[in-house]
Motif scaffolding. Sequence first.
Motif, PDB file in Angstrom:
ATOM      1  N   ILE A 197      44.105  37.061  95.906  1.00 36.31           N
ATOM      2  CA  ILE A 197      44.036  37.180  94.444  1.00 36.31           C
ATOM      3  C   ILE A 197      44.049  38.642  94.025  1.00 36.31           C
ATOM      4  N   LEU A 198      43.256  39.470  94.695  1.00 35.84           N
ATOM      5  CA  LEU A 198      43.193  40.892  94.353  1.00 35.84           C
ATOM      6  C   LEU A 198      44.541  41.574  94.569  1.00 35.84           C
ATOM      7  N   GLN A 199      45.215  41.211  95.652  1.00 35.27           N
ATOM      8  CA  GLN A 199      46.535  41.795  95.909  1.00 35.27           C
ATOM      9  C   GLN A 199      47.530  41.379  94.818  1.00 35.27           C
ATOM     10  N   GLY A 200      47.459  40.112  94.404  1.00 31.53           N
ATOM     11  CA  GLY A 200      48.334  39.638  93.336  1.00 31.53           C
ATOM     12  C   GLY A 200      48.050  40.325  92.019  1.00 31.53           C
ATOM     13  N   LEU A 201      46.770  40.493  91.707  1.00 26.47           N
ATOM     14  CA  LEU A 201      46.394  41.183  90.478  1.00 26.47           C
ATOM     15  C   LEU A 201      46.854  42.635  90.502  1.00 26.47           C
ATOM     16  N   TYR A 202      46.758  43.249  91.655  1.00 32.10           N
ATOM     17  CA  TYR A 202      47.178  44.648  91.770  1.00 32.10           C
ATOM     18  C   TYR A 202      48.668  44.781  91.450  1.00 32.10           C
ATOM     19  N   GLN A 203      49.466  43.875  91.982  1.00 33.95           N
ATOM     20  CA  GLN A 203      50.909  43.907  91.704  1.00 33.95           C
ATOM     21  C   GLN A 203      51.188  43.639  90.225  1.00 33.95           C
ATOM     22  N   GLU A 204      50.455  42.699  89.628  1.00 37.82           N
ATOM     23  CA  GLU A 204      50.625  42.410  88.203  1.00 37.82           C
ATOM     24  C   GLU A 204      50.339  43.646  87.348  1.00 37.82           C
ATOM     25  N   PHE A 205      49.266  44.328  87.670  1.00 40.66           N
ATOM     26  CA  PHE A 205      48.881  45.480  86.858  1.00 40.66           C
ATOM     27  C   PHE A 205      49.771  46.691  87.128  1.00 40.66           C
ATOM     28  N   GLU A 206      50.345  46.769  88.300  1.00 42.21           N
ATOM     29  CA  GLU A 206      51.334  47.825  88.547  1.00 42.21           C
ATOM     30  C   GLU A 206      52.555  47.599  87.648  1.00 42.21           C
TER      31      GLU A 206
ATOM     32  N   SER B 262      54.442  42.894  76.109  1.00 40.40           N
ATOM     33  CA  SER B 262      54.394  41.458  76.403  1.00 40.40           C
ATOM     34  C   SER B 262      54.466  41.180  77.900  1.00 40.40           C
ATOM     35  N   THR B 263      53.893  42.089  78.683  1.00 37.27           N
ATOM     36  CA  THR B 263      53.943  41.901  80.133  1.00 37.27           C
ATOM     37  C   THR B 263      53.271  40.590  80.539  1.00 37.27           C
ATOM     38  N   GLY B 264      53.816  39.943  81.570  1.00 36.47           N
ATOM     39  CA  GLY B 264      53.255  38.675  82.029  1.00 36.47           C
ATOM     40  C   GLY B 264      52.083  38.867  82.965  1.00 36.47           C
ATOM     41  N   HIS B 265      51.074  38.014  82.826  1.00 36.45           N
ATOM     42  CA  HIS B 265      49.905  38.039  83.709  1.00 36.45           C
ATOM     43  C   HIS B 265      49.616  36.627  84.206  1.00 36.45           C
ATOM     44  N   PRO B 266      50.550  36.019  84.964  1.00 35.01           N
ATOM     45  CA  PRO B 266      50.334  34.628  85.388  1.00 35.01           C
ATOM     46  C   PRO B 266      49.072  34.426  86.224  1.00 35.01           C
ATOM     47  N   ILE B 267      48.775  35.375  87.114  1.00 30.89           N
ATOM     48  CA  ILE B 267      47.587  35.217  87.961  1.00 30.89           C
ATOM     49  C   ILE B 267      46.324  35.366  87.134  1.00 30.89           C
ATOM     50  N   LEU B 268      46.257  36.423  86.319  1.00 33.29           N
ATOM     51  CA  LEU B 268      45.076  36.639  85.485  1.00 33.29           C
ATOM     52  C   LEU B 268      44.880  35.491  84.499  1.00 33.29           C
ATOM     53  N   ASP B 269      45.967  35.030  83.893  1.00 34.41           N
ATOM     54  CA  ASP B 269      45.867  33.917  82.934  1.00 34.41           C
ATOM     55  C   ASP B 269      45.365  32.646  83.617  1.00 34.41           C
ATOM     56  N   ASP B 270      45.876  32.392  84.813  1.00 32.62           N
ATOM     57  CA  ASP B 270      45.457  31.194  85.543  1.00 32.62           C
ATOM     58  C   ASP B 270      43.983  31.279  85.941  1.00 32.62           C
ATOM     59  N   LEU B 271      43.557  32.451  86.390  1.00 32.65           N
ATOM     60  CA  LEU B 271      42.156  32.633  86.775  1.00 32.65           C
ATOM     61  C   LEU B 271      41.234  32.466  85.570  1.00 32.65           C
ATOM     62  N   SER B 272      41.667  32.987  84.425  1.00 30.27           N
ATOM     63  CA  SER B 272      40.844  32.914  83.222  1.00 30.27           C
ATOM     64  C   SER B 272      40.703  31.482  82.717  1.00 30.27           C
ATOM     65  N   SER B 273      41.788  30.714  82.787  1.00 30.95           N
ATOM     66  CA  SER B 273      41.771  29.343  82.267  1.00 30.95           C
ATOM     67  C   SER B 273      41.126  28.353  83.225  1.00 30.95           C
ATOM     68  N   SER B 274      41.184  28.642  84.514  1.00 26.99           N
ATOM     69  CA  SER B 274      40.682  27.690  85.507  1.00 26.99           C
ATOM     70  C   SER B 274      39.283  28.015  86.020  1.00 26.99           C
ATOM     71  N   GLY B 275      38.732  29.151  85.596  1.00 21.79           N
ATOM     72  CA  GLY B 275      37.434  29.556  86.113  1.00 21.79           C
ATOM     73  C   GLY B 275      37.517  30.201  87.481  1.00 21.79           C
ATOM     74  N   GLY B 276      38.738  30.514  87.915  1.00 24.94           N
ATOM     75  CA  GLY B 276      38.936  31.096  89.237  1.00 24.94           C
ATOM     76  C   GLY B 276      38.436  32.521  89.381  1.00 24.94           C
ATOM     77  N   LEU B 277      38.057  33.142  88.272  1.00 26.61           N
ATOM     78  CA  LEU B 277      37.533  34.512  88.362  1.00 26.61           C
ATOM     79  C   LEU B 277      36.261  34.570  89.212  1.00 26.61           C
TER      80      LEU B 277
END
Length: 249
Positions: free
Chosen positions: A58-67, A121-136
């Motif tokens: 998850i952290l690696q995915g978030l890092y790529q999203e924020f890059e 309007s950058t996409g944040h699919p991982i962050l959005d999914d974590l926020s909606s599913s409680g995966g944080l």
Amino acid sequence: MISFFRKIRQKLLSENRVTRYLIYAIGEIALVMIGILLALGVNNWNQDRISRAREEIILQGLYQEFEAAKVELQADLTARERYLSVSSALQHNHLTGEPLNLPTDSIKPFILGLISTRFYSTGHPILDDLSSSGGLELIQSDSVKLLLGEYIEEKNRYNAVEEREAKFTYEQLYPFLSNSINLTYVYNDMMMPDELDNSLASMQSNNQYGSLIYFRMQRVSTARAYGIRVEEAIGRVLSQIESELDGKL
């Protein structure tokens, strides 16, 4: 093994050694409990290992999203710097009456810099999914979760400022300029420098023109300031995630 323990119990009972039997029974129960606790410990360790592996992914995915978000935001800020430069040049022209004397091939990008807008309007699919599913909750670091929350707040503020900037540009500035500048000529690279200067000169006496240029500068400058805050939030997120990943190596 069970048969072995049963034979021992039967022997102790047949010899009427109740005390020894009780001690043995307690010991057998203790062994069973230790076995259960060990099994639970191994299971918990395995579950924790799986959770930590998922967290790292998850952290690696978030890092790529924020890059990727950082790259898009830098494009936004660069564009708004150009918008400010155009507005500043027009304000100077309005206050001094000095002609712009732009080359013909510079007129189109110049006018576009005045009436264009940007949307982050950058996409944040991982962050959005974590926020909606409680995966944080899979992220152990409270610092990462806090910084992600701060980023979302800054992003929402920036988007709201962008909306106001775009509304002003499309509903007030764009219609006013289209009355004095032939945008069809501009878009098709048909406007000559003297035509642009004449069009601007015709607007000099209109108080609304000066006000619109001023407010364009203010709107763009405000949006850029909020964009910088988002950029700083992205930098903090990336730095903290990088620190967390380094600690897991």
